[in-house]
Design a protein around this motif. Sequence first.
Motif, short mmCIF file in Angstrom:
data_model
loop_
_atom_site.label_atom_id
_atom_site.label_comp_id
_atom_site.label_asym_id
_atom_site.label_seq_id
_atom_site.Cartn_x
_atom_site.Cartn_y
_atom_site.Cartn_z
N ILE A 192 0.85 -1.19 0.00
CA ILE A 192 0.00 0.00 0.00
C ILE A 192 0.89 1.24 0.00
O ILE A 192 1.75 1.39 0.86
N LYS A 193 0.67 2.13 -0.97
CA LYS A 193 1.41 3.38 -1.02
C LYS A 193 0.73 4.39 -0.11
O LYS A 193 -0.48 4.60 -0.21
N PHE A 194 1.50 4.99 0.79
CA PHE A 194 0.96 5.92 1.76
C PHE A 194 1.89 7.12 1.88
O PHE A 194 3.04 7.09 1.43
N THR A 195 1.37 8.19 2.46
CA THR A 195 2.19 9.35 2.80
C THR A 195 2.04 9.61 4.28
O THR A 195 0.96 9.42 4.86
N ARG A 196 3.12 10.03 4.88
CA ARG A 196 3.13 10.37 6.30
C ARG A 196 2.89 11.87 6.42
O ARG A 196 3.77 12.67 6.12
N LYS A 197 1.69 12.25 6.84
CA LYS A 197 1.33 13.67 6.92
C LYS A 197 1.95 14.33 8.16
O LYS A 197 2.41 15.46 8.07
N THR A 198 1.89 13.66 9.29
CA THR A 198 2.49 14.16 10.53
C THR A 198 3.09 12.96 11.26
O THR A 198 3.08 11.85 10.74
N ASP A 199 3.59 13.19 12.46
CA ASP A 199 4.13 12.09 13.26
C ASP A 199 3.03 11.15 13.74
O ASP A 199 3.32 10.09 14.29
N PHE A 200 1.76 11.55 13.56
CA PHE A 200 0.65 10.76 14.07
C PHE A 200 -0.38 10.39 13.02
O PHE A 200 -1.39 9.78 13.33
N HIS A 201 -0.16 10.78 11.75
CA HIS A 201 -1.21 10.65 10.73
C HIS A 201 -0.63 10.11 9.43
O HIS A 201 0.34 10.65 8.90
N LEU A 202 -1.26 9.05 8.90
CA LEU A 202 -0.91 8.49 7.60
C LEU A 202 -2.10 8.68 6.66
O LEU A 202 -3.24 8.64 7.08
N LYS A 203 -1.79 8.87 5.38
CA LYS A 203 -2.85 9.05 4.38
C LYS A 203 -2.61 8.12 3.21
O LYS A 203 -1.50 8.03 2.70
N VAL A 204 -3.67 7.43 2.80
CA VAL A 204 -3.65 6.56 1.63
C VAL A 204 -4.79 7.04 0.74
O VAL A 204 -5.96 6.75 1.01
N GLN A 205 -4.45 7.78 -0.30
CA GLN A 205 -5.42 8.41 -1.20
C GLN A 205 -6.49 9.14 -0.37
O GLN A 205 -6.18 10.13 0.26
N ALA A 206 -7.73 8.67 -0.36
CA ALA A 206 -8.79 9.37 0.37
C ALA A 206 -8.98 8.84 1.79
O ALA A 206 -9.89 9.26 2.49
N PHE A 207 -8.12 7.93 2.24
CA PHE A 207 -8.25 7.33 3.57
C PHE A 207 -7.20 7.89 4.51
O PHE A 207 -6.05 8.10 4.13
N ASN A 208 -7.60 8.13 5.75
CA ASN A 208 -6.73 8.65 6.79
C ASN A 208 -6.64 7.64 7.91
O ASN A 208 -7.63 6.99 8.25
N PHE A 209 -5.45 7.54 8.51
CA PHE A 209 -5.24 6.59 9.61
C PHE A 209 -4.34 7.22 10.66
O PHE A 209 -3.34 7.86 10.34
N TRP A 210 -4.72 7.04 11.93
CA TRP A 210 -3.94 7.51 13.06
C TRP A 210 -3.51 6.29 13.87
O TRP A 210 -4.31 5.70 14.61
N PRO A 211 -2.26 5.86 13.72
CA PRO A 211 -1.80 4.62 14.34
C PRO A 211 -1.88 4.60 15.88
O PRO A 211 -2.10 3.55 16.46
N THR A 212 -1.69 5.73 16.53
CA THR A 212 -1.70 5.71 17.99
C THR A 212 -3.06 5.37 18.56
O THR A 212 -3.15 4.76 19.62
N THR A 213 -4.12 5.72 17.85
CA THR A 213 -5.47 5.41 18.34
C THR A 213 -6.13 4.30 17.54
O THR A 213 -7.10 3.70 18.00
#
Length: 104
Positions: A25-46
């Motif tokens: 899966i290609k993703f971008t790291r937006k911040t230290d707490f937020h990943l983005k995959v196209q239109a999907f957002n993910f926060w690994p800590t929560t």
Amino acid sequence: MPAKRRTDPSQAMAEAEAALTRAGIKFTRKTDFHLKVQAFNFWPTTGKFTRDGDHKKADKYGLPLFIRLLNEAGLATAQPLNPVDDPAAFIVQRPPQEPGFETY
């Protein structure tokens, strides 16, 4: 009820990045707490994930569910591994050693 936060956010981010990479899966790291995959957002800590434009709260959390969602959306390119049932597939056949040159 809010999701429980991890004590080490950098570990959660590293685990998420490794899992997404393994899934192809290609993703971008937006911040230290937020990943983005196209239109999907993910926060690994929560473990929370959303899709851009969704206005309702997600009732499910976690990295495995996020990867399943991305897989269903066709964003995971890794091929599943085939199980190996034959133990001989794991045995490395080595030629016999010459006498006097034993290895330990």
